[in-house]
Motif scaffolding. Structure first.
Motif: not given
Length: 452
Positions: A5-13, A110-121
């Motif tokens: 996990e590289t970001k956890a700001e509010g609902l953003k991941r 290696d295969f690297k990629f990033t997932l960006s999303y917002e979680t449901l509250p």
């Protein structure tokens, strides 16, 4: 697979995924051995093609398949592992370096990629038994039924040609060309148009000037479009119409009796009145439902306050805003005509979008905890009803829904919402209140009834 996990700001991941080259190699080797017994190559007996040769020929294409599978599988597995629900499909970002991509396909990196999303509250469902709702009820009067029956009789009235001048109540068949400043305007002309004088179908003042018209005669009609006319480019404008009267007909007597009902395909006047009463009651029932639902959603809106996924709000705002823009374009009006500005309108519709998203999430959570479901039979009925709206295109519509899960969701969502509303109405305190027709049919200040 390494998940960080590289970001956890509010609902953003933001989640960084690294699939080691060794894992990719292992999956590739499995795929190559599976292909070995299936591939037929000239010069090799079945099942005897060397794996190294297969890798040389198909290695990159098979690795590309593996990479796509990983991209399709990973979001769901990561969500499940983290016990999170994404508000929308996660965005996937990969390196744009072609050299890096080539190394991955060749099994060298290696295969690297990033997932960006917002979680449901996450929020707790609150008690609803304290919510009080007044259900507005209108009793259908005999006078209202009689009025509607008279209107049906009027619509079924027949006319016969007359030699004299047109009077109020007569039907005239006319050709006309409308002009503003001497120039014809779009939508201002018609041929063989039937008009009953006194029906108030045309612009105020138009019909009155046809009184006294005779078959074969011509009239110059002058009228001023109302200031609030639907087409803004015509509102308040003085117009003239060159009218040619092609026929004048007088109404025949129409008795409201069993014979009139039979002309409408019913066995008696009493049966006609029964059907009319049911139709009026059904119309009132739909209006009552909307009023009750609005009160329920207003109460829920006051009870819940939590962070919202920004992308869900933006998607809902875009839907609302696009509809507003279409309506303004069709009416020829501007924000100034609506006594507001674009900035104020955007802020208002942004609040409406937030309300709809919040209520949609609340109803979804309540429905899930209550075990509310939409059955396949209900879904099929709604789908067939949708298809009936497009006669001649039923197969195309059916194919679209079969191939597009989002289209099916557009049918399922409102059905689910109504079932959750029914579930809630069985729990809250609902009191009937008799109101007038005008009170029931009065529009709310804003159309915020639909939650999602």
């Amino acid at each position: 697979m390494q998940v960080t996990e590289t970001k956890a700001e509010g609902l953003k991941r933001e989640i960084e995924i690294v699939v080691p080259a060794s894992d990719l190699e292992a999956r590739l080797q499995t795929r190559l051995f599976e292909a070995k017994d299936k591939v037929q190559l000239k010069g090799f007996r079945p099942g005897k093609v060397p794996v190294a040769h297969l890798r040389k020929m198909y290695g990159k294409s098979l690795m590309a398949e593996i990479v796509n599978e990983i991209l399709n599988e990973t979001p769901g597995s990561v969500m499940a592992e983290r016990k999170e629900r994404a508000a929308m499909r996660p965005e996937i970002a990969m390196s744009e370096d072609e050299g890096e991509a080539e190394k991955v396909l060749n099994g060298q990196s290696d295969f690297k990629f990033t997932l960006s999303y917002e979680t449901l509250p996450q929020f707790d469902v609150k008690e609803t038994s304290g919510i009080k709702i007044e259900r507005p009820i209108v009793e259908v009067s005999d006078a209202e039924v009689d009025e509607q029956v008279e209107r049906l009789a009027e619509n079924a009235r027949t006319y016969e040609e007359k030699d004299g001048a047109a009077e109020t109540g007569d039907k005239v068949t006319i050709d006309f060309v409308g002009k503003i400043d001497g120039e014809p305007f779009e939508g201002g002309a018609a041929e063989d148009a039937d008009l009953v004088i006194g029906s108030n179908r045309f612009i105020p003042g138009f019909e009155d000037q046809l009184i006294g018209a005779v078959k074969g005669g011509e009239k110059l009609v002058e009228v001023t479009f109302p200031e609030d006319y639907g087409a803004a480019h015509l509102a308040g404008k003085l117009a003239t119409f060159d009218v040619t009267v092609k026929q004048v007909q007088s109404p025949t007597e129409t008795a409201i009796d069993d014979e009139m009902a039979k002309k409408l395909g019913l066995e008696s006047l009493d049966k006609l009145k029964e059907i009319v009463r049911d139709q009026i009651q059904s119309q009132y029932g739909m209006a009552t439902r909307q009023k009750v639902k609005r009160q329920l959603l207003d109460a829920l809106d006051k009870d819940y306050d939590f962070d919202l996924p920004e992308k869900l709000v933006l998607a809902e705002f875009d839907n609302i805003w696009n509809q507003v823009q279409r309506e303004l374009t069709e009416s020829g009006k501007s924000f100034e005509d609506e006594d507001t500005t674009e900035e104020k309108a955007r802020a208002e519709y942004r609040r409406l979008a937030e309300r709809r998203v919040r209520l949609g999430l609340v109803l979804s959570e309540i429905g899930e905890k209550a075990g509310v479901q939409v059955g396949e039979e209900e879904l099929q009925r709604a789908l067939f009803e949708q298809m009936r709206r497009f006669p001649g295109q039923e197969q195309e519509i059916l194919k679209m829904f079969q191939e597009n899960p989002e289209a099916i969701q557009s049918i399922r969502a409102p059905l689910y919402e109504e079932k959750v509303v029914d579930h809630l109405l069985a729990q809250v305190d609902v009191t009937d209140k008799t109101v007038t027709k005008e009170e029931l049919m009065a529009e709310d200040e804003a159309d915020e009834t639909t939650a999602a």
